[in-house]
Design a protein around this motif. Structure first.
Motif, mmCIF file in Angstrom:
data_model
loop_
_atom_site.group_PDB
_atom_site.id
_atom_site.type_symbol
_atom_site.label_atom_id
_atom_site.label_comp_id
_atom_site.label_asym_id
_atom_site.label_seq_id
_atom_site.Cartn_x
_atom_site.Cartn_y
_atom_site.Cartn_z
ATOM 1 N N SER A 59 -1.360 2.794 5.576
ATOM 2 C CA SER A 59 -0.519 2.358 4.460
ATOM 3 C C SER A 59 0.596 1.441 4.954
ATOM 4 O O SER A 59 1.372 1.806 5.844
ATOM 5 C CB SER A 59 0.094 3.594 3.781
ATOM 6 O OG SER A 59 1.200 3.237 3.000
ATOM 7 N N LYS A 60 0.673 0.236 4.381
ATOM 8 C CA LYS A 60 1.731 -0.703 4.770
ATOM 9 C C LYS A 60 3.111 -0.149 4.398
ATOM 10 O O LYS A 60 4.100 -0.417 5.087
ATOM 11 C CB LYS A 60 1.502 -2.055 4.100
ATOM 12 C CG LYS A 60 0.287 -2.810 4.633
ATOM 13 C CD LYS A 60 0.132 -4.164 3.963
ATOM 14 C CE LYS A 60 -1.071 -4.913 4.524
ATOM 15 N NZ LYS A 60 -1.244 -6.230 3.874
ATOM 16 N N LYS A 61 3.167 0.602 3.317
ATOM 17 C CA LYS A 61 4.450 1.178 2.900
ATOM 18 C C LYS A 61 4.933 2.221 3.899
ATOM 19 O O LYS A 61 6.128 2.329 4.154
ATOM 20 C CB LYS A 61 4.322 1.783 1.499
ATOM 21 C CG LYS A 61 4.142 0.745 0.395
ATOM 22 C CD LYS A 61 4.150 1.399 -0.982
ATOM 23 C CE LYS A 61 4.040 0.350 -2.073
ATOM 24 N NZ LYS A 61 4.085 0.957 -3.425
ATOM 25 N N ILE A 113 -5.647 1.389 1.991
ATOM 26 C CA ILE A 113 -5.436 2.680 1.315
ATOM 27 C C ILE A 113 -5.998 3.805 2.181
ATOM 28 O O ILE A 113 -7.167 3.770 2.567
ATOM 29 C CB ILE A 113 -6.126 2.721 -0.060
ATOM 30 C CG1 ILE A 113 -5.669 1.558 -0.931
ATOM 31 C CG2 ILE A 113 -5.812 4.048 -0.768
ATOM 32 C CD1 ILE A 113 -6.380 1.476 -2.262
ATOM 33 N N ASP A 117 -4.641 9.542 0.272
ATOM 34 C CA ASP A 117 -3.983 9.120 -0.957
ATOM 35 C C ASP A 117 -4.971 9.023 -2.116
ATOM 36 O O ASP A 117 -4.641 9.353 -3.258
ATOM 37 C CB ASP A 117 -3.282 7.770 -0.747
ATOM 38 C CG ASP A 117 -2.174 7.853 0.285
ATOM 39 O OD1 ASP A 117 -1.520 8.914 0.367
ATOM 40 O OD2 ASP A 117 -1.953 6.869 1.007
ATOM 41 N N ALA A 258 1.835 4.484 -1.159
ATOM 42 C CA ALA A 258 0.534 3.823 -1.153
ATOM 43 C C ALA A 258 0.485 2.742 -2.229
ATOM 44 O O ALA A 258 1.176 2.818 -3.239
ATOM 45 C CB ALA A 258 -0.569 4.847 -1.404
ATOM 46 N N ASP A 259 -0.339 1.748 -1.972
ATOM 47 C CA ASP A 259 -0.584 0.680 -2.938
ATOM 48 C C ASP A 259 -2.036 0.795 -3.381
ATOM 49 O O ASP A 259 -2.960 0.544 -2.602
ATOM 50 C CB ASP A 259 -0.329 -0.682 -2.282
ATOM 51 C CG ASP A 259 -0.586 -1.851 -3.232
ATOM 52 O OD1 ASP A 259 -0.902 -1.594 -4.413
ATOM 53 O OD2 ASP A 259 -0.484 -3.004 -2.787
ATOM 54 N N PHE A 260 -2.240 1.192 -4.624
ATOM 55 C CA PHE A 260 -3.593 1.432 -5.123
ATOM 56 C C PHE A 260 -4.219 0.200 -5.784
ATOM 57 O O PHE A 260 -5.248 0.308 -6.446
ATOM 58 C CB PHE A 260 -3.588 2.593 -6.124
ATOM 59 C CG PHE A 260 -3.280 3.927 -5.508
ATOM 60 C CD1 PHE A 260 -4.207 4.578 -4.710
ATOM 61 C CD2 PHE A 260 -2.056 4.547 -5.714
ATOM 62 C CE1 PHE A 260 -3.932 5.812 -4.139
ATOM 63 C CE2 PHE A 260 -1.767 5.778 -5.160
ATOM 64 C CZ PHE A 260 -2.705 6.410 -4.364
ATOM 65 N N SER A 261 -3.610 -0.966 -5.595
ATOM 66 C CA SER A 261 -4.105 -2.174 -6.283
ATOM 67 C C SER A 261 -5.511 -2.577 -5.836
ATOM 68 O O SER A 261 -6.231 -3.246 -6.584
ATOM 69 C CB SER A 261 -3.136 -3.342 -6.064
ATOM 70 O OG SER A 261 -3.033 -3.675 -4.684
ATOM 71 N N THR A 262 -5.908 -2.170 -4.623
ATOM 72 C CA THR A 262 -7.251 -2.527 -4.142
ATOM 73 C C THR A 262 -8.228 -1.353 -4.242
ATOM 74 O O THR A 262 -9.354 -1.435 -3.736
ATOM 75 C CB THR A 262 -7.188 -2.992 -2.669
ATOM 76 O OG1 THR A 262 -6.698 -1.917 -1.849
ATOM 77 C CG2 THR A 262 -6.282 -4.199 -2.520
#
Length: 302
Positions: A59-61, A113, A117, A258-262
């Motif tokens: 996770s980049k975050k 991701i 998550d 987490a970024d769930f955009s992908t």
């Protein structure tokens, strides 16, 4: 019943049991044990849907909050034996994923991701829909997600506490509740993920504080209000407060960094012939010898 399977976790555990290989030496124990385990879980829990989550990278975050997050998992830091195991698993995962697709199971994931998550997101949805779900993983981070509807079943053959439910949670954790587990683990940190925690705070101290004061925040409120004097060990929590908050954010699966955009959920129509052909090519006799019987649990999924 929904099964939420930690794919990477199960793949590594599967590859560590036995020493199956094709005649040319290509390892197959990971493939064989993975599919055997999924088949077993379907029967054990009478599942009607199976979702397998795969890691898509760190996770980049989380990395933005802690650049050394999961740094210890880097290849150059592994022992020769660990490197060999990693190479074997990575070689088999494409075949596992293809077999899972041909079995008609759902697969979850996306670039950047983490699988944890994705599973946490699906567990949340199961709770909202009032559906029972079992998370299959040996990763204790998932224990914070236990509810009357969501339980955890370890991929490891533990003698006790393998299936953690809402009803037996407190017994397994000596009085701790599932909603306290996040702080319980954040206080200690997690060396496997390079999550720091507070030096000098172990399971006993964390458990004692949480069972006595319900939460770390409530304990801190009493300390700040002057109605409670921390002992020498508890003072470490105050001194390391920012570290505790960071650890808590990193392992929080209720509101993950987490970024769930992908994110994607993929499923194709079953291709039973392709599954059998894979087993033949990989020389996994346990699958193709009595294939009609072996495939039956998967055909019964909705």
């Amino acid at each position: 019943m929904i099964l939420l399977i930690d794919g990477n976790n199960l793949a590594f555990v599967s590859n560590s049991v036995g020493a199956l290989s094709r005649s040319d030496g290509f390892p197959t124990q990971g493939i064989s044990n993975f599919l055997k385990s999924v088949r077993s879980y379907i029967g054990l829990f009478e599942a009607n849907k199976v979702f397998i989550a795969w890691d898509g990278g760190k996770s980049k975050k989380r990395l933005a909050r802690l650049p050394t997050y999961k740094e210890g998992r880097a290849v150059e830091k592994k022992t020769p034996e660990q490197k060999m195991n990693l190479e074997e698993v990575l070689a088999q995962i494409p075949f596992i994923k293809q077999a899972v697709a041909d079995l008609g199971l759902y697969q979850l994931g996306g670039p950047g991701i983490e699988g944890d998550d994705m599973i946490a997101l699906m567990a949340k949805k199961a709770n909202q829909m009032g559906e029972d779900a079992v998370i299959i993983s040996s990763d204790s981070d998932f224990h914070q997600l236990v509810t009357p509807k969501v339980s955890i079943y370890s991929t490891m053959n533990k003698k006790a506490g393998r299936h953690i439910t809402f009803d037996n949670f407190s017994k397994i954790y000596d009085g701790l509740r599932p909603d306290q587990f996040l702080e319980y683990k954040a206080l200690q940190g997690d060396t496997s993920d390079d999550v720091p925690g507070i030096k000098g705070i172990g399971p006993a101290t964390a458990l004692k504080l949480l069972t006595a004061f319900d939460s770390v925040d409530k304990w801190r409120h009493l300390v700040d209000g002057g109605s409670l004097n921390p002992n020498k060990t508890q003072q470490k929590i105050i001194d390391g407060w920012e570290t505790f908050q960071l650890s808590k954010a990193l392992i929080n699966l209720h509101t993950p960094l987490a970024d769930f955009s992908t994110a994607k959920i993929e499923r194709q129509e079953p291709n039973w012939g392709a599954v059998r052909q894979m087993a033949v090519e990989m020389q996994i006799a346990a699958i193709f010898v009595d294939f009609a019987n072996w495939i039956k649990p998967f055909k019964e999924l909705s």
